[in-house]
Design a protein around this motif. Structure first.
Motif, short mmCIF file in Angstrom:
data_model
loop_
_atom_site.label_atom_id
_atom_site.label_comp_id
_atom_site.label_asym_id
_atom_site.label_seq_id
_atom_site.Cartn_x
_atom_site.Cartn_y
_atom_site.Cartn_z
N LYS B 53 34.41 32.16 37.70
CA LYS B 53 33.60 33.11 38.46
C LYS B 53 33.58 34.47 37.77
CE LYS B 53 32.61 33.34 43.25
NZ LYS B 53 31.76 32.19 43.11
N VAL B 54 32.44 35.13 37.91
CA VAL B 54 32.35 36.52 37.48
C VAL B 54 32.43 37.35 38.76
CG1 VAL B 54 30.88 38.22 36.35
CG2 VAL B 54 30.90 35.86 35.54
N ALA B 55 33.16 38.47 38.73
CA ALA B 55 33.31 39.30 39.93
C ALA B 55 31.95 39.83 40.38
CB ALA B 55 34.26 40.46 39.65
N PRO B 56 31.82 40.17 41.68
CA PRO B 56 30.53 40.60 42.22
C PRO B 56 29.86 41.71 41.39
CG PRO B 56 32.11 40.36 43.99
CD PRO B 56 32.85 40.10 42.72
N LEU B 57 30.64 42.59 40.80
CA LEU B 57 30.03 43.69 40.06
C LEU B 57 29.91 43.40 38.56
CD1 LEU B 57 31.84 46.56 41.98
CD2 LEU B 57 29.47 45.86 42.25
N ASP B 59 32.20 42.31 36.37
CA ASP B 59 33.46 42.36 35.63
C ASP B 59 34.54 42.55 36.70
OD1 ASP B 59 34.97 42.37 33.34
OD2 ASP B 59 34.70 44.47 32.90
N PRO B 60 35.71 42.04 36.58
CA PRO B 60 36.29 41.09 35.61
C PRO B 60 35.79 39.64 35.79
CG PRO B 60 37.92 41.82 37.23
CD PRO B 60 36.66 42.50 37.56
#
Lengths: 671, 84
Positions: B53-57, B59-60
Motif C-alpha cells: 500500500k501507498v499511504a493516503p498522501l 508517501d510512505p
C-alpha cells in the motif's frame, strides 16, 4: 533462597512487556537506565524457593550499535550479572525474530526462548516443531501465551533449570565454511592477548567486520590492533570480491541463511498464505480516502476522553483543595503559616494532583492505540504531513494535538517515538500548541479589547502557535538537531486486543511517576514563588513591595519594547509560570482583589492598548510553559539540560514574536 | 531480450500496488545506519518483497517481507533494487 536475574529480550511488538506484566504484576518499578533516556522496567517474583528478578530490555531488531536501545540491551547481556536471557519470539513472525536470536547466540548468551502468540501462528496454519527448533538452536524453547498465563509455570521451571546449568549458545551457530574459517583466523589474533575475554572473540570479529564503532574502539586498546585491523581489511576485501557485497551485508545474509535453514527443518507453512485479519482491516484503515478521516475521528475520541472526562475530575480535585485551603484559613486565621500552607503548599500539591486525571486518561487512550497496533498506522497515514511541515516522524502528530489540551500529557506521549532526537524536538515544540490553561487569559483580554472579533482573535492565536512551532522546528533542525534525519522505518504489527491489565498498569505507572518526580519540582517551585511573594515579612501577598513585586519593577522595562513594560504585567507572567491560569488571577488581585469582570477590565485598559494586549497574549501563548511541563520534560529526559533548553527557547521566541507584533504594529500605525 | 531484463529490475520505491519482487542489491549510497537497520529487518539479497500500500498522501509505502509488514519513506527505499 536462590537469587536469579533474568533479562527479557526480543523484537518490538512481540508481547515482551505483556509477559513482563504477567510475571511481575505490580511488583515492578519503571526508571531509566543509568545515564540514558531509555526506560528500564524492573520487577521480581518468587518461584519455587527462588527470587527471580526480571528486567524488561528495550525492544530491538538487532544488537548493533544502531541506537541507544540496542546498546543498552547489548551491554546488559555482556556486562550485567544476568543468569538467563529470555528471548520472546513471535511464532507468526519467526524469521525476522530469530535474527536477534542469532546475535545473542553470537554473544554466547544463556538463552531460553519463549515462543509467544502460538494461537495466532496456528490460525495462519503454521506448524512449528518446537522440539526440532530447540534441537537446532541448542537452547530450550517453551511455548507460551503472554496474554493469559499459559505455560508461565513451565517457562519459569525452564528458566530456573537454565540458571543452574548455563550453556554457551554460540555452539550451534554456523555461518558456512567460507566465513567461519576467516572468523577463526581473526579470533586467534584477538585471543593472543587474553584481553576482551568478557565476550566471545568470534563476536568481536563479527562486529569488526560489521564496522561496529564501539567494538572498533575497544579493539584499539589491544597491543596488536594494527595487525588485527589489517587482517580485518583483508577479509573485507576478500568478501567483497567473492560476494560483490560489503562485509556487513555478507554477515546479515549469512545470519538469514542460517535462519532459513532452521525454518525449513522445523516449520511447515501453508502453500498459499491466507490474508489475515490484520491485512483485511488494514485495507480499510489505511485506505486512500478513509485513512485520514478515520485517524481524525480516533484522535477526536482520545482528545474527548482525556479532556471532557478528565477536566471535571480536575475541577473536583481543584475544588477539594480550595475547600481545604478555606478550612485552614478559617482555623488558623490569616497568618504567614496559613499563607504558606494555602498559597504555597496546597497550591503546589493541588496543582500537581489536578494533572492526575488527564495523564491517566491520556495514557489509557494512547496505550490502547499503541497496544492494539493502530498507532503505527496513524503514523503511516500522517507521516507525510509531519515530515513536510516540521521534519518529524508521523508519530509526532499525536503529542502535538494533545498539546492543545495540556502540555504535560503531550510531553509524556512523546515516548511512543522511537528515536531520541525526534522525541526531544517534539518536546521542544509542543509548548507552542495553545493549551487550555491559556484560554482564560485570552478570554479576559479579548473581552476587554476585541469585543467584535472574539472568535477570530482567539483562533489567530492558535494559528500563530502552530506557525511558530513550524518555524522553531525548522530552526532547531538546522542547528541543535543538525545531521542525518531520523529514518521512518517502522514495523506495522498485527492488530490485537490490548490486555486490560497491561493498559491499566501502564497508565497508573505513568500518572504515579509524574506525581512523584515532576511533583517534587512543582511543589518546590510553588513554595519559592510563595516566599518571594510574602517577603519581606509583613507585606501583602504579591504586591509591589514584596520581593516578587520588586523584581517585577526592576526588570519590567525589558518588556517595554513589547508594549507591556509595567511591573504588574511582569509579575503576572512570573505567576503564569506556576500555572497559566494564575495570570488572570494575579491581575485581579493586583487590582484590588476585584473579582473578574468590569473591575479588572477597566484596570487593564489603563495598562494596555489593543496592540499591546495582542502582543501580551502572544507572549502568554509562547513563553515558558508551566512548572508542570518543565517537570514533565525533566522526568522524560532524565536531565536538566532539556527543560532548561525549553525555557530558553520558549522565552526567546516569545520575546521576538511579541516584539515583532508590537513594533510592527506601531510602524504601520495600529498602535 | 536484453531490454526486457533491464525493465524487470526496479528500485523498491518504483513498485506498484500489489507488485512483488526479490531483492537483488542494496546500494552503499545513502545512510549507513539506515542500511544496517534495514538489513536487520530482513532487507537482504533474495528476500521476497511486496508493496502492499501507498499511504493516503503518496508517501510512505507499506511493504511485506518475511511474513510481516513494514513501512518506509520512498526516499529510504530507493537504494534497494528488486527483480520483478
Amino acid at each position: 533462597m536462590n537469587n536469579i536475574k533474568i533479562g527479557l529480550a526480543g523484537n518490538p511488538n512481540v508481547g515482551k512487556t505483556t509477559l513482563f506484566n504477567q510475571l511481575t504484576g505490580l511488583r515492578q518499578h519503571v526508571g531509566n537506565w543509568p545515564g540514558k533516556t531509555v526506560e528500564k522496567a524492573e520487577g521480581h517474583l518468587n518461584f519455587d524457593n527462588s527470587r527471580i528478578d526480571v528486567i524488561d530490555l528495550p525492544g530491538n531488531y538487532a544488537l548493533s550499535a544502531h541506537s541507544i536501545e540496542e546498546i543498552v540491551s547489548r551491554d546488559f547481556i555482556v556486562d550485567e550479572e544476568s543468569d538467563v536471557i529470555v528471548n520472546v519470539i513471535d511464532a507468526a513472525n519467526l524469521e525476522r525474530n530469530l535474527y536477534l536470536t542469532t546475535q545473542m547466540m553470537e554473544l554466547g548468551a544463556n538463552l531460553v526462548i519463549a515462543l509467544n502468540m502460538n494461537k495466532f501462528a496456528k490460525k495462519r496454519e503454521y506448524e512449528i516443531n518446537v522440539k526440532e527448533l530447540s534441537e537446532l538452536l541448542g537452547v530450550p524453547v517453551v511455548e507460551i501465551e503472554a496474554t493469559d498465563s499459559t505455560s508461565k509455570e513451565e517457562l519459569l521451571k525452564v528458566v530456573e533449570k537454565a540458571a543452574n546449568n548455563p550453556i554457551d549458545s554460540s555452539k550451534k551457530l554456523v555461518y558456512g565454511a567460507e566465513l567461519d574459517e576467516h572468523i577463526k583466523d581473526l579470533e586467534n589474533l584477538i585471543e593472543e592477548n587474553n584481553q576482551l575475554s568478557d565476550v566471545p572473540s568470534s563476536w568481536t570479529v563479527i562486529k569488526l567486520l560489521e564496522n561496529d564503532d564501539i567494538v572498533v574502539e575497544k579493539v584499539k586498546t589491544l597491543p596488536n590492533f594494527i595487525e588485527i585491523f589489517n587482517e580485518v581489511d583483508k577479509v573485507k576485501k576478500h568478501l567483497k570480491n567473492v560476494y560483490n557485497e560489503n562485509s556487513e551485508e555478507v554477515i546479515a545474509n549469512y545470519r538469514y541463511s542460517f535462519i532459513d535453514g532452521l525454518i525449513k527443518e522445523s516449520v511447515v507453512k501453508p502453500d498459499v498464505e491466507k490474508p489475515s485479519f490484520t491485512e483485511k482491516l488494514d485495507k480499510f484503515i489505511t485506505n486512500r480516502i478513509l485513512g485520514i478521516p478515520i485517524f481524525l475521528v480516533i484522535l477526536w475520541v482520545i482528545f474527548q476522553i482525556t479532556f471532557t472526562i478528565g477536566v471535571p475530575f480536575q475541577n473536583l480535585i481543584d475544588e477539594g483543595f480550595t475547600l481545604l485551603g478555606e478550612g485552614i484559613l478559617a482555623v488558623l486565621g490569616e497568618t504567614w503559616l496559613s499563607s504558606l500552607l494555602v498559597d504555597g503548599i496546597i497550591g503546589g500539591v493541588g496543582g500537581v494532583l489536578t494533572f492526575l486525571p488527564v495523564i491517566f486518561l491520556m495514557f489509557l487512550g494512547i496505550s490502547i492505540l499503541e497496544d492494539s497496533g493502530y498507532l503505527a498506522r496513524a503514523a503511516f497515514v500522517m507521516d507525510k504531513v509531519m515530515h513536510k511541515l516540521v521534519g518529524l516522524h508521523g508519530k509526532a502528530f499525536i503529542p502535538m494535538i494533545l498539546g492543545f489540551g495540556c502540555g504535560v500529557p503531550a510531553i509524556m506521549a512523546t515516548r511512543t517515538m522511537e528515536y531520541e532526537r525526534d522525541r526531544l524536538l517534539t518536546m521542544m515544540i509542543v509548548p507552542f500548541m495553545s493549551c487550555t490553561a491559556r484560554l482564560p487569559v485570552y478570554a479576559l483580554f479579548v473581552a476587554a479589547f476585541f469585543t467584535a472579533y472574539q472568535g477570530e482573535i482567539t483562533l489567530s492565536l492558535y494559528i500563530l502557535g502552530i506557525i511558530v512551532a513550524i518555524i522553531v522546528a525548522a530552526i532547531l533542525k538546522r542547528t541543535t538537531f543538525k545531521g542525518v534525519s531520523t529514518p521512518f522505518v517502522m514495523e506495522l504489527p498485527s492488530y490485537k486486543v490490548p490486555s486490560v491489565k497491561g493498559v491499566l498498569i501502564h497508565s497508573w505507572e505513568k500518572g504515579y511517576s509524574f506525581i512523584k518526580k515532576a511533583g517534587t519540582i512543582i511543589l518546590l517551585a510553588s513554595v519559592v514563588i510563595w516566599a518571594l511573594s510574602s517577603l519581606p515579612v509583613g507585606v501583602e501577598y504579591g504586591t509591589q513591595e514584596s520581593v516578587i513585586g520588586q523584581i517585577g519593577t526592576t526588570i519590567s522595562p525589558i518588556l517595554a519594547p513589547l508594549g507591556f513594560g509595567e511591573w504588574q504585567a511582569l509579575v503576572s507572567l512570573i505567576f503564569g509560570v506556576v500555572a497559566k491560569e494564575l495570570v488572570v488571577g494575579t491581575f485581579s488581585s493586583l487590582f484590588g482583589g476585584a473579582e473578574e469582570g468590569a473591575g479588572i477590565e477597566s484596570a487593564i485598559h489603563e495598562l494596555f492598548t489593543p496592540l499591546s494586549a495582542y502582543a501580551f497574549m502572544a507572549f502568554v501563548l509562547l513563553y515558558v510553559p508551566c512548572f508542570a511541563a518543565i517537570g514533565a520534560v525533566r522526568q522524560e529526559t532524565n536531565s536538566w539540560k532539556w527543560p532548561l533548553a525549553m525555557v530558553a527557547i520558549t522565552t526567546i521566541t516569545a520575546y521576538i514574536v511579541s516584539f515583532i507584533i508590537y513594533q510592527g504594529g506601531m510602524l504601520i500605525g495600529i498602535g | 531480450m536484453e531490454e526486457k531484463k533491464i525493465n524487470s529490475i526496479k528500485t523498491l520505491n518504483e513498485l506498484k500496488n500489489g507488485e512483488k519482487g526479490t531483492i537483488v542489491s542494496f546500494s552503499d549510497e545513502g545512510d549507513v545506519e539506515l542500511k544496517r537497520h534495514l538489513l536487520g529487518m530482513g532487507f537482504v539479497k533474495g528476500s521476497e518483497i511486496t508493496l502492499e500500500k501507498v499511504a493516503p498522501l503518496g508517501d510512505p509505502i507499506k511493504l511485506r517481507l518475511k511474513g510481516y509488514s513494514v513501512c518506509l519513506r520512498k526516499n529510504e527505499a530507493e537504494n534497494i533494487k528488486v527483480q520483478i
